[in-house]
Design a protein around this motif. Sequence first.
Motif, PDB file in Angstrom:
ATOM      1  N   ILE A 193      -4.014  13.589  -1.215  1.00 50.32           N
ATOM      2  CA  ILE A 193      -4.509  13.867  -2.437  1.00 50.32           C
ATOM      3  C   ILE A 193      -3.731  12.717  -3.605  1.00 50.32           C
ATOM      4  N   PHE A 194      -2.174  12.387  -2.782  1.00 50.25           N
ATOM      5  CA  PHE A 194      -2.109  10.955  -4.168  1.00 50.25           C
ATOM      6  C   PHE A 194      -3.143  10.004  -3.690  1.00 50.25           C
ATOM      7  N   GLU A 195      -3.625   9.401  -2.596  1.00 47.62           N
ATOM      8  CA  GLU A 195      -4.928   8.764  -2.721  1.00 47.62           C
ATOM      9  C   GLU A 195      -5.759   8.562  -3.154  1.00 47.62           C
ATOM     10  N   ALA A 196      -6.403  10.242  -2.914  1.00 51.62           N
ATOM     11  CA  ALA A 196      -7.270  10.242  -3.748  1.00 51.62           C
ATOM     12  C   ALA A 196      -7.922  10.435  -5.297  1.00 51.62           C
ATOM     13  N   LEU A 197      -6.570  10.752  -5.808  1.00 55.54           N
ATOM     14  CA  LEU A 197      -6.410  11.272  -7.434  1.00 55.54           C
ATOM     15  C   LEU A 197      -5.459  10.413  -8.230  1.00 55.54           C
ATOM     16  N   SER A 198      -4.358   9.443  -7.034  1.00 58.31           N
ATOM     17  CA  SER A 198      -3.606   8.626  -8.410  1.00 58.31           C
ATOM     18  C   SER A 198      -3.935   7.174  -8.196  1.00 58.31           C
ATOM     19  N   LEU A 199      -4.584   7.251  -7.219  1.00 56.25           N
ATOM     20  CA  LEU A 199      -5.345   5.669  -7.041  1.00 56.25           C
ATOM     21  C   LEU A 199      -5.833   4.653  -8.390  1.00 56.25           C
ATOM     22  N   PRO A 200      -6.842   5.845  -9.241  1.00 55.02           N
ATOM     23  CA  PRO A 200      -7.485   5.691 -10.218  1.00 55.02           C
ATOM     24  C   PRO A 200      -6.633   5.201 -11.801  1.00 55.02           C
ATOM     25  N   VAL A 201      -5.538   6.275 -11.507  1.00 56.44           N
ATOM     26  CA  VAL A 201      -4.237   5.868 -12.665  1.00 56.44           C
ATOM     27  C   VAL A 201      -3.494   4.929 -12.366  1.00 56.44           C
ATOM     28  N   ILE A 202      -3.544   4.710 -11.686  1.00 61.26           N
ATOM     29  CA  ILE A 202      -2.097   3.003 -10.981  1.00 61.26           C
ATOM     30  C   ILE A 202      -2.746   2.202 -11.656  1.00 61.26           C
ATOM     31  N   ASN A 203      -4.451   2.129 -11.290  1.00 61.27           N
ATOM     32  CA  ASN A 203      -5.899   1.312 -11.404  1.00 61.27           C
ATOM     33  C   ASN A 203      -5.447   1.198 -12.566  1.00 61.27           C
ATOM     34  N   TYR A 204      -5.413   2.181 -13.516  1.00 64.54           N
ATOM     35  CA  TYR A 204      -6.051   1.938 -15.316  1.00 64.54           C
ATOM     36  C   TYR A 204      -4.802   1.819 -16.053  1.00 64.54           C
ATOM     37  N   TYR A 205      -3.305   2.121 -15.577  1.00 66.86           N
ATOM     38  CA  TYR A 205      -2.043   1.621 -15.897  1.00 66.86           C
ATOM     39  C   TYR A 205      -1.855  -0.556 -15.859  1.00 66.86           C
ATOM     40  N   SER A 206      -2.459  -0.763 -14.721  1.00 63.73           N
ATOM     41  CA  SER A 206      -2.083  -1.851 -14.352  1.00 63.73           C
ATOM     42  C   SER A 206      -3.268  -2.946 -15.420  1.00 63.73           C
ATOM     43  N   ARG A 207      -4.120  -2.406 -15.337  1.00 66.90           N
ATOM     44  CA  ARG A 207      -5.570  -3.050 -16.374  1.00 66.90           C
ATOM     45  C   ARG A 207      -5.006  -3.348 -17.459  1.00 66.90           C
ATOM     46  N   ARG A 208      -4.130  -1.876 -18.189  1.00 69.00           N
ATOM     47  CA  ARG A 208      -3.550  -1.761 -19.516  1.00 69.00           C
ATOM     48  C   ARG A 208      -2.202  -2.934 -19.793  1.00 69.00           C
ATOM     49  N   GLY A 209      -1.596  -3.174 -18.981  1.00 70.85           N
ATOM     50  CA  GLY A 209      -0.155  -4.513 -18.348  1.00 70.85           C
ATOM     51  C   GLY A 209       1.000  -2.957 -18.679  1.00 70.85           C
ATOM     52  N   LYS A 210       0.978  -2.325 -18.241  1.00 69.25           N
ATOM     53  CA  LYS A 210       2.186  -1.812 -17.960  1.00 69.25           C
ATOM     54  C   LYS A 210       2.887  -1.178 -16.552  1.00 69.25           C
ATOM     55  N   LEU A 211       1.873  -1.915 -15.415  1.00 70.59           N
ATOM     56  CA  LEU A 211       2.424  -1.036 -14.404  1.00 70.59           C
ATOM     57  C   LEU A 211       3.158  -2.509 -13.464  1.00 70.59           C
ATOM     58  N   TYR A 212       4.275  -2.022 -12.647  1.00 69.85           N
ATOM     59  CA  TYR A 212       5.937  -2.831 -12.353  1.00 69.85           C
ATOM     60  C   TYR A 212       5.472  -1.406 -10.786  1.00 69.85           C
ATOM     61  N   THR A 213       4.757  -2.852  -9.649  1.00 66.13           N
ATOM     62  CA  THR A 213       4.892  -2.267  -7.833  1.00 66.13           C
ATOM     63  C   THR A 213       6.257  -2.190  -7.696  1.00 66.13           C
ATOM     64  N   ILE A 214       6.272  -1.024  -7.243  1.00 62.13           N
ATOM     65  CA  ILE A 214       8.092  -1.281  -6.332  1.00 62.13           C
ATOM     66  C   ILE A 214       8.003  -1.056  -4.539  1.00 62.13           C
ATOM     67  N   LYS A 215       8.576  -2.476  -3.790  1.00 57.20           N
ATOM     68  CA  LYS A 215       8.597  -2.319  -2.270  1.00 57.20           C
ATOM     69  C   LYS A 215       9.490  -1.657  -1.921  1.00 57.20           C
ATOM     70  N   ALA A 216       8.866  -0.111  -1.755  1.00 61.75           N
ATOM     71  CA  ALA A 216       9.907   0.962  -1.588  1.00 61.75           C
ATOM     72  C   ALA A 216      10.426   1.178  -0.448  1.00 61.75           C
ATOM     73  N   VAL A 217      10.407   0.104   0.567  1.00 63.39           N
ATOM     74  CA  VAL A 217      11.523   0.182   1.845  1.00 63.39           C
ATOM     75  C   VAL A 217      12.436  -1.012   1.772  1.00 63.39           C
ATOM     76  N   GLY A 218      13.575   0.219   3.104  1.00 61.39           N
ATOM     77  CA  GLY A 218      14.798  -0.547   2.708  1.00 61.39           C
ATOM     78  C   GLY A 218      15.290   0.477   1.780  1.00 61.39           C
ATOM     79  N   ALA A 219      17.215  -0.174   2.302  1.00 59.40           N
ATOM     80  CA  ALA A 219      18.108   0.587   1.815  1.00 59.40           C
ATOM     81  C   ALA A 219      17.810   0.901   0.173  1.00 59.40           C
ATOM     82  N   GLU A 220      18.669   2.003  -0.316  1.00 61.30           N
ATOM     83  CA  GLU A 220      18.234   2.286  -1.581  1.00 61.30           C
ATOM     84  C   GLU A 220      18.876   1.155  -2.713  1.00 61.30           C
ATOM     85  N   ASP A 221      19.949   0.755  -2.609  1.00 64.33           N
ATOM     86  CA  ASP A 221      20.151  -0.537  -3.610  1.00 64.33           C
ATOM     87  C   ASP A 221      19.416  -1.818  -3.026  1.00 64.33           C
ATOM     88  N   GLU A 222      18.646  -1.745  -2.342  1.00 58.53           N
ATOM     89  CA  GLU A 222      18.266  -3.019  -2.100  1.00 58.53           C
ATOM     90  C   GLU A 222      16.726  -2.591  -3.016  1.00 58.53           C
TER      91      GLU A 222
END
Length: 239
Positions: A193-222
């Motif tokens: 569901i996340f893949e199907a429905l959330s990508l349009p939201v992510i893309n929308y906010y990218s176009r709006r210049g509001k999106l920051y993508t975080i690579k969420a792999v690794g230690a919490e502090d990293e």
Amino acid sequence: MWRRVASLSSFFSSSSSYFVPQTASRLNAWESLTTGIPQQANGVIVPKEKTPFITFVLGGPGSGKGTQCIKIVETFGFTHLSAGDLLRREIASNSADGAMILNTIKEGKIVPSQVTVKLIQKEMESSDNNKFLIDGFPRTEENRVSFERIIGVEPNVVLFFDCPEEEMVKRVLNRNQGRVDDNLETIKKRLKIFEALSLPVINYYSRRGKLYTIKAVGAEDEIFEQVRPIFTAIEQAVA
């Protein structure tokens, strides 16, 4: 499953990796946190009255966004509103909506937008703070439109925690928090569901210049070291 997300992420990262020089112009310099006499800040007139400074935090189940929200709260003084926690609390309250919410979650479906937005709105209105991290919402374009219609504002910042599917499944199954939706069958439904429905939201906010993508792999502090510069730069912009 995350191939399409990864392809988007490469684009997002290229536009969002260097936070500091972009943040003041993209976020209107934290204008909602200032009160008193109107003043000029980086070319923006700061309003007299406080308005909410809202950060949406998006990512699949097990992406680690909740843990990072705790760190943001501790470091920058936000109020954390987890859509999932609000829904689970509503279930536990035995309210009229509780049974409907429980059945919807068990089926791996998304709770009606108006129900979730009203719960978020209630928490915002009862808080003395005006800086909010809204975690796990909006998950769909309908969510997004409902939030903007009911609350009357857009988010200032949108964080997307990008994490491989296998890592998210492993994290969810290992967290042992007793949630009704923390089982393998439901997790896989939620990820689809996340893949199907959330990508349009992510893309929308990218176009709006509001999106920051975080690579969420690794230690919490990293991972947090990718998050920290975003909010540090915003604070410095109006210091």
